[in-house]
Design an enzyme around this catalytic site. Structure first.
Site, PDB file in Angstrom:
ATOM      1  N   LEU A   1      18.015   5.673 -54.923  1.00  0.00           N
ATOM      2  CA  LEU A   1      18.516   6.896 -54.301  1.00  0.00           C
ATOM      3  C   LEU A   1      20.022   6.781 -54.150  1.00  0.00           C
ATOM      4  O   LEU A   1      20.524   5.810 -53.579  1.00  0.00           O
ATOM      5  CB  LEU A   1      17.874   7.097 -52.922  1.00  0.00           C
ATOM      6  CG  LEU A   1      16.352   7.267 -52.889  1.00  0.00           C
ATOM      7  CD1 LEU A   1      15.868   7.363 -51.453  1.00  0.00           C
ATOM      8  CD2 LEU A   1      15.926   8.483 -53.686  1.00  0.00           C
TER       9      LEU A   1
ATOM     10  N   ASP B   1      13.061  -0.821 -36.544  1.00  0.00           N
ATOM     11  CA  ASP B   1      14.322  -1.554 -36.777  1.00  0.00           C
ATOM     12  C   ASP B   1      15.371  -0.547 -37.249  1.00  0.00           C
ATOM     13  O   ASP B   1      16.053  -0.744 -38.241  1.00  0.00           O
ATOM     14  CB  ASP B   1      14.109  -2.653 -37.816  1.00  0.00           C
ATOM     15  CG  ASP B   1      15.321  -3.572 -37.965  1.00  0.00           C
ATOM     16  OD1 ASP B   1      16.185  -3.584 -37.059  1.00  0.00           O
ATOM     17  OD2 ASP B   1      15.410  -4.277 -38.989  1.00  0.00           O
TER      18      ASP B   1
END
Length: 287
Positions: free
Chosen positions: A93, A193
């Protein structure tokens, strides 16, 4: 093509996992116990590759977390193209700077992800944060679960850098966790996270990578976004709060949620994070 045996092994694994030939691979560096790569296949596709020479459950756990998050919104995480005990392959991406609309969209989508919920706090699989294992044993009470499964194990790992006075300070937080945790909330489906580096901005939205996914407290993800300064955080939070209003005092509780990742940093990187971890403990106690 390089004759390095490790590189050839990596290429052979990719060819086998993807069922397509790799035309070119570019090394992007690494972190913890793995290396990062951008690979171009002969059919023109580009993929992102995490690889390690040692067999490890880390990538399969990460893939399971991505898929679980994707059950709520398959656009907020990249699809897992292939995984084994040495390799994780995701689509490549292209990154971009987030604009206001992307930040607001991310806030709304994060709220929807959290609202998808979880059966309990924790998960039905082991977890990892970076290269360190996480105890995801399920529990019904978030304050107790957070103290026992997140703070206490990493306090043990970090104790040598915290000194006895620092250990006692964190133990005070654990002892008062029920009163510090705020109003009870049902388990949310969280990334676990969510520091700024684990949000990839691409295609006008925020895409979640590198999760430590589990059933947790939604304020944990928001506190992590603030910990290392996510871009356009005010826009993210405003859109989140509009979609799923946050209870009073959530900002003051952020240090409690930041204590775990800061103890992780002490465990991984040593005394340079001691001051931040102990400051979070003090702030949690005096909010």
């Amino acid at each position: 093509m390089s004759a390095d045996p490790r590189r050839l092994n990596r290429l052979n694994r990719l060819n086998r996992l993807l069922g397509a030939e790799v035309d070119r691979i570019v090394d992007l560096g690494g972190g913890h116990e793995w290396t990062l790569h951008r690979a171009t296949l002969t059919d023109g596709r580009e993929v992102f590759v995490k690889a390690t020479e040692r067999r490890s459950p880390v990538f399969e756990v990460e893939a399971a977390g991505l898929r679980w998050l994707g059950e709520a919104d398959d656009g907020i995480v990249p699809p897992v193209l292939a995984v084994d005990d040495r390799t994780l392959v995701l689509p490549w991406l292209d990154g971009e700077a987030p604009g206001p609309s992307a930040a607001e969209r991310f806030g709304r989508e994060l709220a929807a992800l959290h609202a998808a919920g979880a059966p309990s706090y924790g998960a039905d699989r082991p977890g990892f944060i970076a290269r360190l294992p996480l105890d995801n044993t399920p529990g019904d009470s978030w304050p107790q679960w957070y103290a026992e499964r997140r703070i206490e194990p990493f306090l043990r790992l970090a104790a040598g850098d915290l000194a006895p006075s620092g250990v006692r300070l964190v133990e005070q937080v654990m002892g008062r966790i029920a009163e510090l945790a705020g109003p009870a909330e049902p388990p949310s489906r969280i990334h676990g996270d969510l520091w700024s580096g684990n949000v990839l901005w691409s295609g006008g939205r925020g895409v979640l990578i590198d999760p430590a996914a589990h059933g947790g407290h939604r304020e944990t993800d928001l506190a992590m976004l603030a910990l290392f300064g996510a871009p356009r955080l005010d826009r993210i939070i405003a859109a989140y709060h509009e979609a799923a209003p946050l209870p009073d005092g959530w900002r003051e509780r952020a240090p409690l949620h930041q204590l775990h990742p800061l103890l992780v940093h002490v465990a991984l990187f040593g005394a340079s994070y001691t001051s931040a971890a102990l400051s979070a403990a003090r702030a949690a106690l005096t909010r």
